[in-house]
Every structure is written in structure tokens, then in C-alpha cells.
Design an enzyme around this catalytic site. Structure first.
Site, PDB file in Angstrom:
ATOM      1  N   TYR A 142       0.817  -1.218   0.000  1.00 45.86           N
ATOM      2  CA  TYR A 142       0.000   0.000   0.000  1.00 45.86           C
ATOM      3  C   TYR A 142       0.849   1.266   0.000  1.00 45.86           C
ATOM      4  CZ  TYR A 142      -4.738  -1.864   0.723  1.00 45.86           C
ATOM      5  OH  TYR A 142      -5.960  -2.457   0.574  1.00 45.86           O
ATOM      6  N   LYS A 192       3.355 -15.222   1.863  1.00 42.80           N
ATOM      7  CA  LYS A 192       3.685 -16.050   0.701  1.00 42.80           C
ATOM      8  C   LYS A 192       5.191 -16.267   0.699  1.00 42.80           C
ATOM      9  CE  LYS A 192       1.632 -16.942  -2.797  1.00 42.80           C
ATOM     10  NZ  LYS A 192       1.208 -18.286  -3.300  1.00 42.80           N
ATOM     11  N   ASP A 224      -2.634 -17.913   0.201  1.00 43.66           N
ATOM     12  CA  ASP A 224      -3.638 -18.491  -0.706  1.00 43.66           C
ATOM     13  C   ASP A 224      -4.305 -19.701  -0.058  1.00 43.66           C
ATOM     14  OD1 ASP A 224      -1.190 -19.836  -0.891  1.00 43.66           O
ATOM     15  OD2 ASP A 224      -1.429 -20.337  -3.008  1.00 43.66           O
ATOM     16  N   ASP A 248      -6.294  -7.152   3.702  1.00 44.65           N
ATOM     17  CA  ASP A 248      -7.440  -6.505   3.056  1.00 44.65           C
ATOM     18  C   ASP A 248      -8.353  -7.567   2.448  1.00 44.65           C
ATOM     19  OD1 ASP A 248      -8.956  -4.316   1.979  1.00 44.65           O
ATOM     20  OD2 ASP A 248      -8.052  -4.742   0.033  1.00 44.65           O
ATOM     21  N   ASP A 252     -12.063  -9.347   4.087  1.00 45.32           N
ATOM     22  CA  ASP A 252     -13.347  -9.306   3.378  1.00 45.32           C
ATOM     23  C   ASP A 252     -13.935 -10.705   3.271  1.00 45.32           C
ATOM     24  OD1 ASP A 252     -13.459  -6.583   2.949  1.00 45.32           O
ATOM     25  OD2 ASP A 252     -13.843  -6.756   0.801  1.00 45.32           O
TER      26      ASP A 252
HETATM   27  C1  IPM Z   1     -10.468  -1.466   3.782  1.00 41.91           C
HETATM   28  C2  IPM Z   1     -10.718  -0.795   2.465  1.00 41.91           C
HETATM   29  C3  IPM Z   1      -9.595   0.196   2.208  1.00 41.91           C
HETATM   30  C4  IPM Z   1      -8.316  -0.588   2.030  1.00 41.91           C
HETATM   31  C5  IPM Z   1      -9.841   1.170   1.064  1.00 41.91           C
HETATM   32  C6  IPM Z   1     -11.139   1.917   1.230  1.00 41.91           C
HETATM   33  C7  IPM Z   1      -8.699   2.139   0.915  1.00 41.91           C
HETATM   34  O1  IPM Z   1     -10.863  -1.737   1.458  1.00 41.91           O
HETATM   35  O2  IPM Z   1     -10.379  -0.766   4.793  1.00 41.91           O
HETATM   36  O3  IPM Z   1     -10.374  -2.690   3.793  1.00 41.91           O
HETATM   37  O4  IPM Z   1      -8.013  -1.075   0.917  1.00 41.91           O
HETATM   38  O5  IPM Z   1      -7.595  -0.734   3.006  1.00 41.91           O
HETATM   39 MG    MG Z   2     -10.886  -3.745   2.125  1.00 40.72          MG
END
Ligand code: IPM
Ligand code: MG
Length: 367
Positions: A142, A192, A224, A248, A252
Site C-alpha cells: 500500500y 507467501k 492463498d 485486506d 473481506d
Molecule cells: C479497507 C478498504 C480500504 C483498504 C480502502 C477503502 C482504501 O478496502 O479498509 O479494507 O483497501 O484498506
Molecule cells: Mg478492504
């Protein structure tokens, strides 16, 4: 002694709607528990861009550095899709994380009993699920340099750099081990190392840190495989420690397992300030949800549970955090549902405000 200070950055989309309910909860703690906060508000993301031409004004950044905790709603929306990368709403959030040095991002993935049928996985795989993902938040791909889109011969090349220092890996690992000690004492580190040098270093450093936590059972997994294991048998995990990009994605994935993205909070913590409290920002995991913005439909629970995390991690009010979490669970168990928690033909959903009403009533009943 002065009250602890909170900066509310409601942001874009449903951010202001869900944050309005958090404001009511904060008010309740002042009225009913004598826990008063000095609350200020400011803009972030697209809202800040509209007002100032930047997704985070320097004054707002300075305020965020000065308060005890920041509560953030959500950033972004289709209106801002064509903006230059440097002023996109997300840059405001990334600047807060970087400049406040919030290196440990705690993302619990918890399956609420009343909602286990909403998971895309079989109920028995997710009921009782309680994972804590610790995502490194201030480094890695990032932020690594070089980055950019460059000319190379007759074509362009896009470059981002995965870069981790030992110190960065170590401080996040310590945060993860500390959490594991308070939970089931199991930590799985994901990278990884089979293809990335940064992954090899990651594994070495985490292994070294583990010597200070002999009670914690440490395991390593390629990220993975970690993704696969999360959807195969998620209950095998207690705490997961991983880097910024893998975190990230994996968070999710883990969030969706619970079937209740609208329920999940997060905390981003940095080093302790002079008063002993960590630098901290709390935000729901869900985004700005432009499709339902302005309709008073959004579920405020994730944002409210983010405030519960603030009570626990910034203000040492674990019992009050438990109270608030129990109030949310009670409301779910009673069958109160915002639209995101319903399947077709499930009856009438409650509004954002009505969800807030129900949680406040459950708080009252807890006294
Ligand atoms: C998260 C989001 C952020 C990230 C975005 C909005 C910059 O996806 O907080 O997971 O990628 O970290
Ligand atoms: Mg995210």
C-alpha cells in the site's frame, strides 16, 4: 480530569446516517453511565473534497492526532470515481492510517447466532465463529516505494512495491500475540514465503517474536491456502496475523463468512500516546453503500460495535463494551432486522433510526 475526546468523521454515503445512531449511543453513556466524551466532528473523504478540494484537510489531520480516538463512518462513492488518484476519498483514510501510524488493524469476524443462516457457508461451519484478523496497516504494498505508472520503452509499466522492515513486522506481531493471549492462544501467520522474500522475513520475525509468547500456539500458512481454509473450515482459526494487502482480502472473505457484513466493526491501533492510550481509529468494515444512501435503511450496528471496540481498546471500559455488544445481540435475537439482515418475504425491515431505538432500549434494559 477532562473527558476523553472523540473526533467523529462520518464521511460519505451511509456514513452520516449510521454515525447519527452512534451519537445517540454516546449520549446514552453520558446520561446513564456517567461516561462523558468531548465530541467534535469534521469531514473526510468525498465530503472533505467537496468542501476543501482535498479528502483530508490538514486541520482535520491535526485534530485526529490530538484526540483520544477517531470514529470514522465510510468514505467514497461513484460521484468521486473520476477524480485524480491523489484526491480520491480513500486517500483521506489512508493518510489517517499512515500519519497516525495505526499499524495494527483488528478485524473481528464473528458470527452472530441469530444470523448464521445468512452465511454463504453451511450453518454448522460458521455457527459460533469468532476469528480476529490482525492486519498490518501502515506498510507493505500500500505504501512501498517505488510506486507509479512509468514509461518503459514504448509502453507504460505500473509499479508497486511490497516492502516490510523487521520492526514493522515485529510490532504488528506483538499486537497479534497479545490478543491471542486474551483469547484462545492460537495464532496463524499468513504470507507467501514460497514466492516472496518479504514473506520469508515475515515468517522469521514472527517466529522470533513467538519466543516471548510460549503459551501461544503459532502456525504459518501461505495466504492463498489461508483463503481456502477460511472458506473450508473457518473455525480452525483464532487470531490471524497478516500483511496489509493479504489482510485486506482475507478480512473481506472472513467478513462474508459471517453473513453479516453490516455487523462488523474494526479498530486500527498505533503506539501508546502520552496518556497511555493507543492512537486509535474505529470504523465499520462496510463501505459507503451508495445504493442505499439517504434512505435510512442502513444497519448502524457495525458502526455502533466499532464504538464498543473504542470503549474496550481506548477507554479501558471492557464491561461497558460487553454491555453494548450484548445489547446488539439481544436486538438480533429479538428478531429486529434492518434490510441487509433479511431474506425476501421476511416481513418489514426496521429503519436505521429504529435499529438505534431498539439498541438503546436494550441498553436501558441492561441497567
Ligand atoms: C479497507 C478498504 C480500504 C483498504 C480502502 C477503502 C482504501 O478496502 O479498509 O479494507 O483497501 O484498506
Ligand atoms: Mg478492504
Amino acid at each position: 480530569m477532562s473527558n476523553p475526546s472523540l473526533l467523529i468523521l462520518a464521511g460519505d454515503g451511509i456514513g452520516p446516517e449510521v454515525m447519527a445512531q452512534v451519537q445517540r449511543i454516546i449520549g446514552w453513556y453520558g446520561d446513564k453511565r456517567g461516561l462523558n466524551f468531548d465530541v467534535s466532528e469534521d469531514l473526510v473523504g468525498g465530503a472533505a473534497y467537496d468542501a476543501h478540494g482535498t479528502p483530508l484537510h490538514d486541520d482535520t489531520m491535526a485534530k485526529a492526532q490530538a484526540v483520544d480516538a477517531v470514529l470514522l463512518g465510510a468514505v467514497g462513492g461513484p460521484k468521486y470515481d473520476d477524480l485524480d488518484f491523489s484526491v480520491k476519498p480513500e486517500r483521506g483514510l489512508l493518510r489517517l492510517r499512515k500519519e497516525m501510524d495505526l499499524f495494527a488493524n483488528l478485524r473481528p469476524a464473528q458470527c452472530f447466532d441469530a444470523l448464521s443462516e445468512f452465511s454463504s457457508l453451511k450453518t454448522e461451519l460458521v455457527s459460533g465463529l469468532d476469528i480476529m484478523i490482525v492486519r498490518e496497516l501502515t506498510s507493505g504494498v500500500y505504501f512501498g516505494e517505488p510506486r507509479g505508472i512509468f514509461e518503459e520503452g514504448n509502453q507504460r509499466v505500473g509499479i508497486n512495491t511490497q516492502r516490510y522492515t523487521e520492526a514493522e513486522i515485529e510490532r504488528g506481531a506483538r499486537a497479534a500475540f497479545e490478543l491471542a493471549m486474551k483469547r484462545d492462544k492460537r495464532l496463524c501467520s499468513m504470507e507467501k514465503a514460497n514466492v516472496m522474500e518479504s514473506g520469508i522475513l515475515w515468517r522469521e520475525v514472527v517466529t522470533e517474536v513467538s519466543k516471548d509468547y510460549p503459551e501461544v500456539a503459532l502456525s504459518h500458512m501461505y495466504a492463498d491456502n489461508g483463503a481456502m481454509q477460511l472458506v473450508r473450515a473457518p473455525k480452525q482459526f483464532d487470531v490471524i496475523y497478516t500483511d496489509n494487502l493479504f489482510g485486506d482480502i482475507l478480512s473481506d472473505c472472513a467478513a462474508m463468512l459471517t453473513g453479516s457484513l453490516g455487523m462488523l466493526p474494526s479498530a486500527s491501533l498505533g503506539a501508546p500516546m502520552e496518556n497511555g492510550r493507543p492512537k486509535a481509529l474505529y470504523e465499520p468494515v462496510h463501505g459507503s453503500a451508495p445504493d442505499i444512501t439517504g434512505q435510512c435503511k442502513a444497519n448502524p450496528s457495525a458502526c455502533i460495535l466499532s464504538f464498543a471496540m473504542a470503549l474496550r481498546y481506548s477507554f479501558d471500559q471492557g464491561a461497558e463494551a460487553d454491555r453494548l455488544e450484548a445489547a446488539v445481540e439481544k436486538v438480533l435475537a429479538d428478531g429486529v432486522r434492518t434490510a441487509d439482515l433479511m431474506q425476501a418475504n421476511d416481513g418489514t425491515p426496521v429503519s436505521t433510526t429504529e435499529m438505534g431505538d431498539a439498541i438503546l432500549a436494550a441498553l436501558d434494559a441492561s441497567l
